[in-house]
Design a protein around this motif. Structure first.
Motif, PDB file in Angstrom:
ATOM      1  N   VAL A 132       0.854  -1.191   0.000  1.00  0.00           N
ATOM      2  CA  VAL A 132       0.000   0.000   0.000  1.00  0.00           C
ATOM      3  C   VAL A 132       0.886   1.237   0.000  1.00  0.00           C
ATOM      4  CG1 VAL A 132      -1.920  -1.117   1.218  1.00  0.00           C
ATOM      5  CG2 VAL A 132      -0.177   0.110   2.531  1.00  0.00           C
ATOM      6  N   ALA A 133       0.308   2.345  -0.410  1.00  0.00           N
ATOM      7  CA  ALA A 133       0.962   3.652  -0.346  1.00  0.00           C
ATOM      8  C   ALA A 133      -0.021   4.609   0.302  1.00  0.00           C
ATOM      9  CB  ALA A 133       1.333   4.136  -1.749  1.00  0.00           C
ATOM     10  N   THR A 134       0.488   5.698   0.840  1.00  0.00           N
ATOM     11  CA  THR A 134      -0.393   6.701   1.444  1.00  0.00           C
ATOM     12  C   THR A 134      -0.709   7.780   0.415  1.00  0.00           C
ATOM     13  OG1 THR A 134       1.401   8.083   2.269  1.00  0.00           O
ATOM     14  CG2 THR A 134       0.609   6.292   3.728  1.00  0.00           C
ATOM     15  N   TYR A 135      -1.762   8.536   0.690  1.00  0.00           N
ATOM     16  CA  TYR A 135      -2.114   9.658  -0.185  1.00  0.00           C
ATOM     17  C   TYR A 135      -0.938  10.632  -0.261  1.00  0.00           C
ATOM     18  CZ  TYR A 135      -6.911   7.968   0.363  1.00  0.00           C
ATOM     19  OH  TYR A 135      -8.038   7.194   0.361  1.00  0.00           O
ATOM     20  N   GLY A 136      -0.308  10.887   0.873  1.00  0.00           N
ATOM     21  CA  GLY A 136       0.833  11.796   0.915  1.00  0.00           C
ATOM     22  C   GLY A 136       2.018  11.278   0.122  1.00  0.00           C
ATOM     23  N   GLN A 137       2.227   9.989   0.163  1.00  0.00           N
ATOM     24  CA  GLN A 137       3.314   9.373  -0.590  1.00  0.00           C
ATOM     25  C   GLN A 137       3.100   9.572  -2.089  1.00  0.00           C
ATOM     26  OE1 GLN A 137       3.632   5.268   0.574  1.00  0.00           O
ATOM     27  NE2 GLN A 137       5.413   4.858  -0.690  1.00  0.00           N
ATOM     28  N   ILE A 138       1.881   9.370  -2.552  1.00  0.00           N
ATOM     29  CA  ILE A 138       1.567   9.574  -3.977  1.00  0.00           C
ATOM     30  C   ILE A 138       1.728  11.052  -4.323  1.00  0.00           C
ATOM     31  CG2 ILE A 138      -0.236   9.404  -5.751  1.00  0.00           C
ATOM     32  CD1 ILE A 138       0.969   6.682  -4.840  1.00  0.00           C
ATOM     33  N   ALA A 139       1.307  11.941  -3.438  1.00  0.00           N
ATOM     34  CA  ALA A 139       1.475  13.379  -3.674  1.00  0.00           C
ATOM     35  C   ALA A 139       2.958  13.722  -3.838  1.00  0.00           C
ATOM     36  CB  ALA A 139       0.851  14.181  -2.532  1.00  0.00           C
ATOM     37  N   ARG A 140       3.799  13.181  -2.961  1.00  0.00           N
ATOM     38  CA  ARG A 140       5.245  13.440  -3.062  1.00  0.00           C
ATOM     39  C   ARG A 140       5.819  12.892  -4.355  1.00  0.00           C
ATOM     40  NH1 ARG A 140       4.756  12.261   2.226  1.00  0.00           N
ATOM     41  NH2 ARG A 140       5.470  10.105   2.018  1.00  0.00           N
ATOM     42  N   LEU A 141       5.389  11.698  -4.756  1.00  0.00           N
ATOM     43  CA  LEU A 141       5.891  11.083  -5.981  1.00  0.00           C
ATOM     44  C   LEU A 141       5.563  11.909  -7.221  1.00  0.00           C
ATOM     45  CD1 LEU A 141       5.105   7.305  -5.403  1.00  0.00           C
ATOM     46  CD2 LEU A 141       7.365   8.355  -5.614  1.00  0.00           C
ATOM     47  N   GLY A 154       5.351  15.195  -7.167  1.00  0.00           N
ATOM     48  CA  GLY A 154       5.878  16.547  -7.002  1.00  0.00           C
ATOM     49  C   GLY A 154       4.916  17.527  -6.358  1.00  0.00           C
ATOM     50  N   ARG A 155       3.892  17.008  -5.694  1.00  0.00           N
ATOM     51  CA  ARG A 155       2.892  17.860  -5.044  1.00  0.00           C
ATOM     52  C   ARG A 155       2.790  17.482  -3.577  1.00  0.00           C
ATOM     53  NH1 ARG A 155       1.954  16.800 -10.078  1.00  0.00           N
ATOM     54  NH2 ARG A 155       1.335  18.490 -11.439  1.00  0.00           N
ATOM     55  N   GLU A 156       3.881  17.670  -2.868  1.00  0.00           N
ATOM     56  CA  GLU A 156       4.060  17.177  -1.506  1.00  0.00           C
ATOM     57  C   GLU A 156       2.916  17.496  -0.555  1.00  0.00           C
ATOM     58  OE1 GLU A 156       7.362  17.697   1.976  1.00  0.00           O
ATOM     59  OE2 GLU A 156       8.028  17.683  -0.107  1.00  0.00           O
ATOM     60  N   LYS A 157       2.320  18.646  -0.675  1.00  0.00           N
ATOM     61  CA  LYS A 157       1.286  19.075   0.276  1.00  0.00           C
ATOM     62  C   LYS A 157      -0.135  18.861  -0.250  1.00  0.00           C
ATOM     63  CE  LYS A 157       4.324  22.378   2.434  1.00  0.00           C
ATOM     64  NZ  LYS A 157       4.479  21.890   3.782  1.00  0.00           N
ATOM     65  N   ASN A 158      -0.282  18.026  -1.260  1.00  0.00           N
ATOM     66  CA  ASN A 158      -1.593  17.855  -1.889  1.00  0.00           C
ATOM     67  C   ASN A 158      -2.158  16.446  -1.754  1.00  0.00           C
ATOM     68  OD1 ASN A 158      -1.623  20.510  -2.661  1.00  0.00           O
ATOM     69  ND2 ASN A 158      -0.901  20.120  -4.730  1.00  0.00           N
ATOM     70  N   ALA A 159      -2.067  15.877  -0.561  1.00  0.00           N
ATOM     71  CA  ALA A 159      -2.608  14.534  -0.340  1.00  0.00           C
ATOM     72  C   ALA A 159      -4.119  14.495  -0.581  1.00  0.00           C
ATOM     73  CB  ALA A 159      -2.289  14.067   1.082  1.00  0.00           C
ATOM     74  N   ARG A 160      -4.806  15.574  -0.218  1.00  0.00           N
ATOM     75  CA  ARG A 160      -6.269  15.603  -0.436  1.00  0.00           C
ATOM     76  C   ARG A 160      -6.613  15.605  -1.925  1.00  0.00           C
ATOM     77  NH1 ARG A 160      -9.534  18.501   4.217  1.00  0.00           N
ATOM     78  NH2 ARG A 160      -8.219  17.907   5.950  1.00  0.00           N
ATOM     79  N   LEU A 161      -5.773  16.249  -2.719  1.00  0.00           N
ATOM     80  CA  LEU A 161      -5.969  16.241  -4.171  1.00  0.00           C
ATOM     81  C   LEU A 161      -5.873  14.811  -4.689  1.00  0.00           C
ATOM     82  CD1 LEU A 161      -6.192  17.621  -6.962  1.00  0.00           C
ATOM     83  CD2 LEU A 161      -3.703  17.841  -6.904  1.00  0.00           C
ATOM     84  N   VAL A 162      -4.916  14.060  -4.175  1.00  0.00           N
ATOM     85  CA  VAL A 162      -4.773  12.652  -4.570  1.00  0.00           C
ATOM     86  C   VAL A 162      -6.055  11.900  -4.244  1.00  0.00           C
ATOM     87  CG1 VAL A 162      -3.523  10.495  -4.119  1.00  0.00           C
ATOM     88  CG2 VAL A 162      -2.262  12.654  -4.349  1.00  0.00           C
ATOM     89  N   GLY A 163      -6.596  12.110  -3.062  1.00  0.00           N
ATOM     90  CA  GLY A 163      -7.850  11.461  -2.683  1.00  0.00           C
ATOM     91  C   GLY A 163      -8.990  11.821  -3.618  1.00  0.00           C
ATOM     92  N   LYS A 164      -9.058  13.075  -3.993  1.00  0.00           N
ATOM     93  CA  LYS A 164     -10.116  13.540  -4.910  1.00  0.00           C
ATOM     94  C   LYS A 164      -9.980  12.860  -6.268  1.00  0.00           C
ATOM     95  CE  LYS A 164     -13.452  16.243  -6.274  1.00  0.00           C
ATOM     96  NZ  LYS A 164     -14.816  15.940  -5.882  1.00  0.00           N
ATOM     97  N   VAL A 165      -8.755  12.808  -6.776  1.00  0.00           N
ATOM     98  CA  VAL A 165      -8.525  12.150  -8.071  1.00  0.00           C
ATOM     99  C   VAL A 165      -8.902  10.672  -7.990  1.00  0.00           C
ATOM    100  CG1 VAL A 165      -6.727  11.425  -9.696  1.00  0.00           C
ATOM    101  CG2 VAL A 165      -6.784  13.791  -8.883  1.00  0.00           C
TER     102      VAL A 165
END
Length: 103
Positions: free
Chosen positions: A26-35, A37-48
């Protein structure tokens, strides 16, 4: 029109990162955001990820929150993770030390 293209590029960039998560990890929303280049956008990952079905088939069930908790209201996530060998605790979370993707 250009804004929509950028948005779709961003969506596919996030989904491409999710697609790289190996089965049984598994990966976290924050981990995907960092990968992406959007380190502070974990919520954006969740929305997508909440709209991923409109863009194809992606292993969104492999993404959990920073504490390893599964997405609320998505009972199928637990079944999909367990089918891949990921143990889900009674509190609907996974052990990140054991199952987190090391990317």
């Amino acid at each position: 029109m250009k804004t929509k293209i950028l948005q779709e590029d961003l969506i596919y960039e996030i989904l491409s990162a999710v697609e790289e998560i190996p089965e049984g990890k598994v990966a976290t929303y924050g981990q995907i955001a960092r990968l992406t280049g959007r380190e502070k956008n974990a919520r954006l990952v969740g929305k997508v990820l909440s709209m991923a079905q409109y863009y194809g088939s992606y292993p969104c069930h492999r993404v959990v929150n920073h504490a390893g908790r599964l997405a609320p209201g998505w009972a199928e996530q637990r079944f999909l993770l367990e089918a891949e060998g990921v143990a889900v605790k009674d509190n609907n979370s996974v052990d990140l030390k054991k199952y987190q993707w090391n990317c």
